[in-house]
Design a protein around this motif. Structure first.
Motif, PDB file in Angstrom:
ATOM      1  N   GLY A 183      66.436-119.115 -15.822  1.00  0.00           N
ATOM      2  CA  GLY A 183      67.114-118.756 -14.684  1.00  0.00           C
ATOM      3  C   GLY A 183      68.340-119.578 -14.101  1.00  0.00           C
ATOM      4  O   GLY A 183      68.532-119.333 -13.030  1.00  0.00           O
ATOM      5  N   ARG A 184      68.801-120.616 -14.853  1.00  0.00           N
ATOM      6  CA  ARG A 184      69.852-121.664 -14.682  1.00  0.00           C
ATOM      7  C   ARG A 184      71.206-120.652 -14.370  1.00  0.00           C
ATOM      8  O   ARG A 184      71.629-119.990 -15.172  1.00  0.00           O
ATOM      9  N   GLY A 185      71.839-120.874 -13.286  1.00  0.00           N
ATOM     10  CA  GLY A 185      72.996-120.294 -12.929  1.00  0.00           C
ATOM     11  C   GLY A 185      73.143-118.869 -12.568  1.00  0.00           C
ATOM     12  O   GLY A 185      74.003-118.192 -12.572  1.00  0.00           O
ATOM     13  N   ILE A 186      72.076-118.130 -12.464  1.00  0.00           N
ATOM     14  CA  ILE A 186      71.818-116.830 -12.139  1.00  0.00           C
ATOM     15  C   ILE A 186      72.126-116.445 -10.916  1.00  0.00           C
ATOM     16  O   ILE A 186      71.394-116.849  -9.907  1.00  0.00           O
ATOM     17  N   ARG A 187      72.936-115.214 -10.659  1.00  0.00           N
ATOM     18  CA  ARG A 187      73.288-114.894  -9.187  1.00  0.00           C
ATOM     19  C   ARG A 187      73.153-113.361  -9.138  1.00  0.00           C
ATOM     20  O   ARG A 187      73.381-112.954 -10.203  1.00  0.00           O
ATOM     21  N   ILE A 188      72.887-112.879  -8.183  1.00  0.00           N
ATOM     22  CA  ILE A 188      72.791-111.314  -7.858  1.00  0.00           C
ATOM     23  C   ILE A 188      73.644-111.179  -6.785  1.00  0.00           C
ATOM     24  O   ILE A 188      73.732-111.643  -5.614  1.00  0.00           O
ATOM     25  N   PHE A 189      74.563-110.005  -7.066  1.00  0.00           N
ATOM     26  CA  PHE A 189      75.623-109.491  -6.116  1.00  0.00           C
ATOM     27  C   PHE A 189      75.829-107.964  -6.041  1.00  0.00           C
ATOM     28  O   PHE A 189      75.251-107.272  -7.078  1.00  0.00           O
ATOM     29  N   SER A 190      76.295-107.319  -4.960  1.00  0.00           N
ATOM     30  CA  SER A 190      76.625-106.147  -4.738  1.00  0.00           C
ATOM     31  C   SER A 190      78.080-105.907  -4.392  1.00  0.00           C
ATOM     32  O   SER A 190      78.436-104.781  -3.764  1.00  0.00           O
ATOM     33  N   SER A 191      78.803-106.970  -4.601  1.00  0.00           N
ATOM     34  CA  SER A 191      80.288-106.830  -4.219  1.00  0.00           C
ATOM     35  C   SER A 191      81.014-107.198  -5.513  1.00  0.00           C
ATOM     36  O   SER A 191      80.827-108.185  -6.250  1.00  0.00           O
ATOM     37  N   LEU A 192      81.850-106.503  -5.877  1.00  0.00           N
ATOM     38  CA  LEU A 192      82.951-106.569  -6.996  1.00  0.00           C
ATOM     39  C   LEU A 192      83.595-107.985  -7.150  1.00  0.00           C
ATOM     40  O   LEU A 192      83.796-108.669  -7.780  1.00  0.00           O
ATOM     41  N   ALA A 193      84.236-108.026  -5.429  1.00  0.00           N
ATOM     42  CA  ALA A 193      84.938-109.261  -5.604  1.00  0.00           C
ATOM     43  C   ALA A 193      84.281-110.641  -5.382  1.00  0.00           C
ATOM     44  O   ALA A 193      84.649-111.471  -6.228  1.00  0.00           O
ATOM     45  N   GLU A 194      82.919-110.509  -5.203  1.00  0.00           N
ATOM     46  CA  GLU A 194      82.081-111.767  -5.531  1.00  0.00           C
ATOM     47  C   GLU A 194      81.817-112.016  -6.852  1.00  0.00           C
ATOM     48  O   GLU A 194      81.692-113.041  -7.118  1.00  0.00           O
ATOM     49  N   ILE A 195      81.429-110.947  -7.434  1.00  0.00           N
ATOM     50  CA  ILE A 195      80.993-111.143  -9.052  1.00  0.00           C
ATOM     51  C   ILE A 195      82.478-111.730  -9.899  1.00  0.00           C
ATOM     52  O   ILE A 195      82.013-112.837 -10.611  1.00  0.00           O
ATOM     53  N   LEU A 196      83.390-111.415  -9.495  1.00  0.00           N
ATOM     54  CA  LEU A 196      84.540-111.611 -10.233  1.00  0.00           C
ATOM     55  C   LEU A 196      84.844-113.283  -9.699  1.00  0.00           C
ATOM     56  O   LEU A 196      85.330-113.972 -10.711  1.00  0.00           O
ATOM     57  N   ASP A 197      84.709-113.575  -8.538  1.00  0.00           N
ATOM     58  CA  ASP A 197      84.968-114.885  -8.156  1.00  0.00           C
ATOM     59  C   ASP A 197      84.027-115.896  -8.631  1.00  0.00           C
ATOM     60  O   ASP A 197      84.317-116.681  -9.131  1.00  0.00           O
ATOM     61  N   TYR A 198      82.728-115.462  -8.810  1.00  0.00           N
ATOM     62  CA  TYR A 198      81.723-116.386  -9.339  1.00  0.00           C
ATOM     63  C   TYR A 198      81.999-116.475 -10.494  1.00  0.00           C
ATOM     64  O   TYR A 198      81.694-117.780 -11.051  1.00  0.00           O
ATOM     65  N   SER A 199      82.300-115.668 -11.367  1.00  0.00           N
ATOM     66  CA  SER A 199      82.150-115.679 -12.843  1.00  0.00           C
ATOM     67  C   SER A 199      83.532-116.557 -13.197  1.00  0.00           C
ATOM     68  O   SER A 199      83.802-117.099 -14.417  1.00  0.00           O
ATOM     69  N   GLN A 200      84.532-116.098 -12.485  1.00  0.00           N
ATOM     70  CA  GLN A 200      85.826-116.897 -13.102  1.00  0.00           C
ATOM     71  C   GLN A 200      86.212-118.171 -12.267  1.00  0.00           C
ATOM     72  O   GLN A 200      87.107-118.798 -12.622  1.00  0.00           O
TER      73      GLN A 200
ATOM     74  N   GLN B 261      80.893-119.279 -19.742  1.00  0.00           N
ATOM     75  CA  GLN B 261      80.878-117.894 -20.138  1.00  0.00           C
ATOM     76  C   GLN B 261      80.037-117.108 -19.306  1.00  0.00           C
ATOM     77  O   GLN B 261      78.919-117.505 -19.298  1.00  0.00           O
ATOM     78  N   PHE B 262      80.113-115.897 -18.786  1.00  0.00           N
ATOM     79  CA  PHE B 262      79.141-115.150 -18.217  1.00  0.00           C
ATOM     80  C   PHE B 262      78.990-113.739 -18.639  1.00  0.00           C
ATOM     81  O   PHE B 262      80.037-113.254 -19.125  1.00  0.00           O
ATOM     82  N   VAL B 263      77.864-113.185 -18.468  1.00  0.00           N
ATOM     83  CA  VAL B 263      77.662-111.871 -18.693  1.00  0.00           C
ATOM     84  C   VAL B 263      77.037-111.094 -17.292  1.00  0.00           C
ATOM     85  O   VAL B 263      76.080-111.816 -16.734  1.00  0.00           O
ATOM     86  N   VAL B 264      77.474-109.897 -16.948  1.00  0.00           N
ATOM     87  CA  VAL B 264      77.047-109.286 -15.739  1.00  0.00           C
ATOM     88  C   VAL B 264      76.156-108.062 -16.466  1.00  0.00           C
ATOM     89  O   VAL B 264      76.747-107.271 -17.278  1.00  0.00           O
TER      90      VAL B 264
END
Length: 553
Positions: A361-378, A383-386
């Motif tokens: 469960g390390r580093g896992i986050r949940i989002f409903s916003s495209l901008a937040e997903i891209l900001d968190y992963s980049q 390396q991240f998988v969505v």
């Protein structure tokens, strides 16, 4: 005995050799007696033994021949030797009960069997044919989130199975092409959720907004078109969601500055509306006064005419609304037929972002916003998988859960799979609420996460159930033995499919096995969904349930 020698050697005599003085005359020094205490003698012998023990260890560590290693240990020729790296006390005890001997030199090549936490410690290039290890080379093809995400797409070539029927859509966010695919998918699901929200409101356009509804409907209709038909068009539109359409659909995808500006504009608009309303009331009063001066017959005719127009407009609007509602209904029906994950998509367009190579469960986050997903992963150097969040999970006792299933593979050619007879169910620590996506104790079920929750109830001991508890519960709920009839058989198929898709890529070394931990979720229709596959699953006593199961393995 060593202890006895120390006790007897209390007064040794140290003799000093003869020496000559300056005149060359020889003289003898008198003998010197020195008292040595028991403690001093123990220190002397202790230092001696420690020096020789280190030398012995160095000597054994440099031994690369198993026969020589056993000879130096005074072990019989037929003795079996093992190495364990990473804990596993039950396995260690089991091997010792069978007469095996442990080699505690972790990097030694003197062993018959080596069990490690990480595959790299197997040192495949240096292995002899008789040596057995517990990891297949290239096991990361399915045991990392990125590897699983990519390799399951080969399923169509091996089993002719659509992975969308058992694996939530996932994208590797280190690949630019996959990032673009994810963006398009996110926007399409957003359009779909708008149509669903509109229908849940009973067809009230104001629930989503007229403009947004029109754009969402257009996007979903484009999504349903056959790709070949699109190519045959004179001016084919290959972009599912244009930038202009996303500006309307993604009104929540804005920066803090734009949000502040929008709030200010909304406030100013409300202010002006109040002002206009106050002015309108004054005008109505003036009209009423004027109307009093008009003849009664004229007033009645105007009112009747106005009522007729309003009825006509309402009727036309009602008919238009019904046509629109039917159109949306038809599109949603077709989307459900064409896309197996229609129900899984839900209403909130929630996605879960996971570090590709981490576990527990390390580093896992949940989002409903495209901008937040891209900001968190980049914004992080990893390396991240969505993955699409399952928005229609089966909920038990108001909690989300998943299933951990152990699977042992002893060969990839021929593929030989052993499915452990019993799984266990892991629950979230707090009651489930899909709107609270920031609460990791609600959405993550890993014991390494839930054990840190301070405010969990004790209704489910250790946040875990045995397989029998789960099976009995859903049998009573659905009045059918759904676990044995549907859930477990499908889990077995998914396990087989997932291993078949990498069968040709994994070197099939004999004397090799691998224990996997498969994680499944169950949706409201009792369909199993593969979440991830873990190498070296936890085999500790985290709860009474895992303690019992580990001891039985």
């Amino acid at each position: 005995m060593f202890a006895k020698l120390v006790e007897e050697a209390k007064v040794p005599i140290v003799k000093v050799p003869k020496i000559e003085n300056k005149e060359g005359a020889k003289k003898t020094l008198p003998p010197i007696q020195k008292l040595v205490t028991k403690q001093e003698m123990e220190k002397i012998f202790g230092n001696f033994l420690a020096r020789n023990s280190v030398k012995a260890k160095i000597s054994l560590a440099n031994v690369t021949d198993l026969a020589t290693w056993k000879k130096k240990r005074d072990l019989p020729e037929d003795a079996k030797v093992f190495i364990i790296i990473g804990g596993y006390p039950d396995l260690r005890r089991a091997l010792k009960r069978r007469g095996w001997v442990e080699n505690k030199q972790k990097n030694s090549m003197c062993f018959h069997f080596k069990w490690t936490l990480k595959a790299k410690d197997a040192e495949y290039a240096s292995l002899y044919d008789f040596q057995m290890v517990n990891h297949f080379e290239k096991n990361n093809l399915i045991t990392t989130k990125a590897g699983l995400c990519r390799n399951l797409r080969n399923m169509i070539w091996y089993s002719n199975v659509d992975i969308d029927t058992f694996y939530p859509r996932s994208f590797d966010l280190v690949d630019e092409a996959e990032i673009e695919d994810f963006k398009e998918e996110f926007k399409a699901v957003k359009a779909e959720s708008i149509l669903k929200e509109y229908m849940l409101s009973g067809g009230k356009i104001e629930s989503v907004g007229e403009e947004k509804l029109a754009v969402a409907l257009n996007v979903c209709e484009k999504k349903l078109r056959d790709f070949d038909d699109v190519l045959d068009e004179s001016n084919p539109d290959l972009v599912l969601v244009t930038a202009e359409e996303w500006e309307i659909l993604g009104t929540d995808e804005i920066s803090p500055e734009m949000l502040a500006k929008k709030k200010h504009e909304a406030w100013f608009k409300r202010l002006m509306k109040k002002f206009d309303n106050s002015q309108g009331k004054k005008k109505k009063k003036m009209k009423k006064k004027e109307k009093k001066e008009q003849p009664a017959d004229t007033v009645k005719e105007e009112e009747k005419s106005k009522e007729t127009e309003e009825v006509k407009e309402d009727k036309e609007k009602s008919e238009a609304d019904q046509v629109l509602k039917q159109r949306v209904t038809d599109v949603l029906i077709e989307l459900r037929k064409k896309y197996p994950q229609f129900d899984l998509n839900g209403l909130n367009n929630i996605w879960i972002v996971k570090p590709a190579g981490l576990s527990r469960g390390r580093g896992i986050r949940i989002f409903s916003s495209l901008a937040e997903i891209l900001d968190y992963s980049q914004s992080r150097e990893q390396q991240f998988v969505v993955q699409k969040y399952i928005e229609n999970p089966m909920i038990l006792l108001n909690k989300k859960f998943d299933i951990r299933q152990w699977v042992l593979v002893t060969s990839f050619n021929p593929l030989t799979i052993w499915f452990y007879q019993e799984c266990y169910v892991r629950f979230g620590a707090v009651e489930y609420n899909i709107k609270e996506i920031s609460n990791r104790y609600m959405h993550l079920t890993n014991n390494s996460v839930t054990k840190h929750c301070e405010y969990q109830d004790n209704e489910i001991e250790g946040n875990m159930w045995e397989q029998s508890d789960f099976s009995d519960f859903i049998s009573k709920k659905y009045v059918r033995d759904l676990f044995n009839e549907k859930i477990q058989p499908m889990m077995k198929k998914i396990v087989t499919w997932s291993l078949e898709c990498v069968q040709e890529c994994v070197p099939n070394r004999k004397k090799t096995c691998e224990l996997y931990g498969y994680d499944f979720m169950i949706d409201e229709q009792c369909n199993p969904w593969l979440i991830e596959i873990n190498a070296s699953p936890a085999m500790d006593y985290s709860t009474p349930i895992t303690e019992r199961m580990v001891k039985q393995v």
